[in-house]
Design a protein around this motif. Structure first.
Motif, PDB file in Angstrom:
ATOM      1  N   ASN A 130      37.470  47.601  23.921  1.00  0.00           N
ATOM      2  CA  ASN A 130      37.692  47.089  22.447  1.00  0.00           C
ATOM      3  C   ASN A 130      38.364  45.833  22.718  1.00  0.00           C
ATOM      4  O   ASN A 130      39.593  45.853  22.766  1.00  0.00           O
ATOM      5  CB  ASN A 130      38.628  48.121  21.747  1.00  0.00           C
ATOM      6  CG  ASN A 130      37.867  49.264  20.996  1.00  0.00           C
ATOM      7  OD1 ASN A 130      37.118  48.987  20.230  1.00  0.00           O
ATOM      8  ND2 ASN A 130      37.586  50.272  21.748  1.00  0.00           N
ATOM      9  N   GLY A 131      37.955  44.645  23.114  1.00  0.00           N
ATOM     10  CA  GLY A 131      38.409  43.499  23.214  1.00  0.00           C
ATOM     11  C   GLY A 131      39.028  43.470  24.923  1.00  0.00           C
ATOM     12  O   GLY A 131      39.050  44.441  25.657  1.00  0.00           O
ATOM     13  N   GLY A 132      39.155  42.343  25.354  1.00  0.00           N
ATOM     14  CA  GLY A 132      39.752  42.077  26.614  1.00  0.00           C
ATOM     15  C   GLY A 132      40.945  42.892  26.978  1.00  0.00           C
ATOM     16  O   GLY A 132      41.411  43.396  27.928  1.00  0.00           O
ATOM     17  N   LYS A 133      41.995  42.954  26.016  1.00  0.00           N
ATOM     18  CA  LYS A 133      43.113  43.573  26.002  1.00  0.00           C
ATOM     19  C   LYS A 133      43.252  44.925  26.420  1.00  0.00           C
ATOM     20  O   LYS A 133      43.797  45.349  27.276  1.00  0.00           O
ATOM     21  CB  LYS A 133      43.947  43.522  24.619  1.00  0.00           C
ATOM     22  CG  LYS A 133      45.234  43.837  24.919  1.00  0.00           C
ATOM     23  CD  LYS A 133      46.246  43.590  23.537  1.00  0.00           C
ATOM     24  CE  LYS A 133      46.523  42.393  23.336  1.00  0.00           C
ATOM     25  NZ  LYS A 133      47.472  42.152  22.087  1.00  0.00           N
ATOM     26  N   GLN A 134      42.169  45.686  25.786  1.00  0.00           N
ATOM     27  CA  GLN A 134      41.816  47.110  26.229  1.00  0.00           C
ATOM     28  C   GLN A 134      41.617  47.145  27.950  1.00  0.00           C
ATOM     29  O   GLN A 134      41.925  48.287  28.528  1.00  0.00           O
ATOM     30  CB  GLN A 134      41.173  47.843  25.447  1.00  0.00           C
ATOM     31  CG  GLN A 134      40.949  49.320  25.787  1.00  0.00           C
ATOM     32  CD  GLN A 134      40.036  50.073  24.846  1.00  0.00           C
ATOM     33  OE1 GLN A 134      38.986  49.892  24.222  1.00  0.00           O
ATOM     34  NE2 GLN A 134      40.405  51.336  24.649  1.00  0.00           N
ATOM     35  N   ALA A 135      40.646  46.077  28.146  1.00  0.00           N
ATOM     36  CA  ALA A 135      40.398  46.298  29.673  1.00  0.00           C
ATOM     37  C   ALA A 135      41.621  46.208  30.480  1.00  0.00           C
ATOM     38  O   ALA A 135      41.857  46.817  31.541  1.00  0.00           O
ATOM     39  CB  ALA A 135      39.320  45.119  29.965  1.00  0.00           C
TER      40      ALA A 135
END
Length: 401
Positions: free
Chosen positions: A98-103
């Protein structure tokens, strides 16, 4: 009565979000606010993405998706790495988030124990140290000087590596400075990493397509393929494809790490919206001409903004080589007073006064670990940028000793 955990209670609200929220409040009061605070492309999402999402609806693909991502999107991401980066990756090295932030969240949760250290070159995107701290990590900052083009020096990184170092974060093209890493920079960093085999690298390449002056993004994995089992690449659809609200990020890394990150995601959000995944497949498969057009627009706006900033006495401004931010320095103005009587003790006070008195929303550089500076996004219309720069010039002219 609710009581937040001690760890959460110590985490500040990201400055980018706080400044954007205050700008919205003033706008709701009827103030003529121009917000340059968020990294939000001002382009519509590609038509192909919209069509791809609609096709998912019509096909009835509305059930729970696989946690790592749907196979068509994983295949499109693998092809993107082959086409854009010259990297061959297998599907089990990939996951969709869910977006780069979740990665980033997944990776830190999967790997950090209390007291583990995360090296973060500064200026940095605000979320790296905040997310690390959520899991007991200790951010260790390495200053990237303006005179070095805001690029981290390999020996400075070497000096802060300890037995507790778990990660080195590299975000280039950089948010907030627009700096990029040349091959020589990456080779020097790779040499340091070879002497520290316990250190993983998080390479956030979300702005890879937004480089200027004929430059092309180069990944650490291109330069040091021998470090492949220690490099995690973070990317996504938000910046180059103007798909911020679709919340599709992806990660590419060593299989054991990706498996651990999938386990984390399986116990938090599970899989990513099927419609967003279908739209992302279509966008990745489309001709990259739309991305090139956005890059050309940003490059033109960069010239507009940097040119205007360099005309304002008291400001310095390095030329960003990528992304869509300018990062002017304020050293000559700190300690003075605004026309409205505010004492400009630091860049936070400067940004707040600029918003309240001139109605221009920016983000103070200290929020990115390196002040006194401001971050201005030039992902806005030419008219807004011209007006914002004029307001900033007027604001600075009103500053007194």
């Amino acid at each position: 009565m609710f009581k937040p955990s001690q760890r959460l209670a110590t985490l500040p609200t990201p400055a980018t979000i706080a400044m954007a929220a205050r700008a919205r409040e003033l706008k709701a009061q009827g103030k003529p606010v121009i917000s340059l605070a968020l990294g939000q492309p001002d382009f519509p999402s590609p038509a192909a993405a919209l069509d791809g999402a609609v096709a998912e609806v019509k096909a009835g693909h509305t059930g729970y998706p696989p946690i790592p991502g749907q196979k068509p999107l994983l295949e499109a991401i693998a092809e993107k790495f082959r086409r854009d980066n010259g990297l061959e990756v297998s599907l089990d090295q990939l996951m969709v988030c869910n977006g780069g932030k979740q990665a980033i969240f997944n990776a830190f949760m999967a790997s950090l124990d209390e007291g583990d250290e995360v090296i973060v070159p500064a200026p940095y995107w605000v979320s790296y140290p905040l997310i690390a701290r959520m899991f007991g990590g200790v951010p260790v900052e390495v200053a990237c000087r303006e005179e070095d083009g805001f690029r981290p020096q390999a020996e400075a990184i070497r000096k802060v590596i300890t037995p507790r170092t778990r990660w080195l974060v590299l975000n280039f093209p950089n948010n907030p400075t627009g700096a990029i890493l040349e091959r020589a920079d990456l080779e020097a960093i790779a040499a340091v990493l070879r002497d520290a085999p316990h250190v993983m690298v998080m390479s956030d390449e979300i702005y890879e397509h937004l480089t200027f002056d004929g430059r092309h993004h180069l990944s650490l994995l291109n330069v040091a393929p021998d470090l492949a089992d220690r490099i995690l690449i973070i990317n996504g659809m938000s910046k180059a494809y103007a798909m911020t609200g679709w919340r599709v990020g992806f990660a590419c890394g060593p299989v054991p790490l990706i498996k651990a990150m999938i386990k984390v995601q399986g116990n938090t959000t599970s899989g990513i919206c099927t419609l967003a995944q279908g739209g992302s497949v279509a966008a990745l498969q489309e001709d990259i001409a739309g991305v090139r057009a956005m890059r050309e627009t940003y490059e033109r706006r960069r010239a507009l903004v940097v040119g205007a900033l360099r005309q304002i006495q008291g400001l310095s401004c390095a030329i960003p080589q990528g992304a869509f931010y300018a990062y002017p320095g304020l050293s000559a103005l700190i300690g003075k007073k605004s026309a409205g009587g505010r004492v400009l003790n630091d860049d936070v006070a400067f940004a707040e006064a600029l918003l309240e008195e001139a109605h221009v929303a920016t983000v103070p550089g200290s929020a990115f670990g390196y002040g006194p500076h401001l971050r201005l996004s030039f992902a806005a219309s030419d008219a807004e940028l011209e007006e914002a720069c004029q307001r900033l010039a007027t604001f600075v002219q009103g500053i007194t000793d």
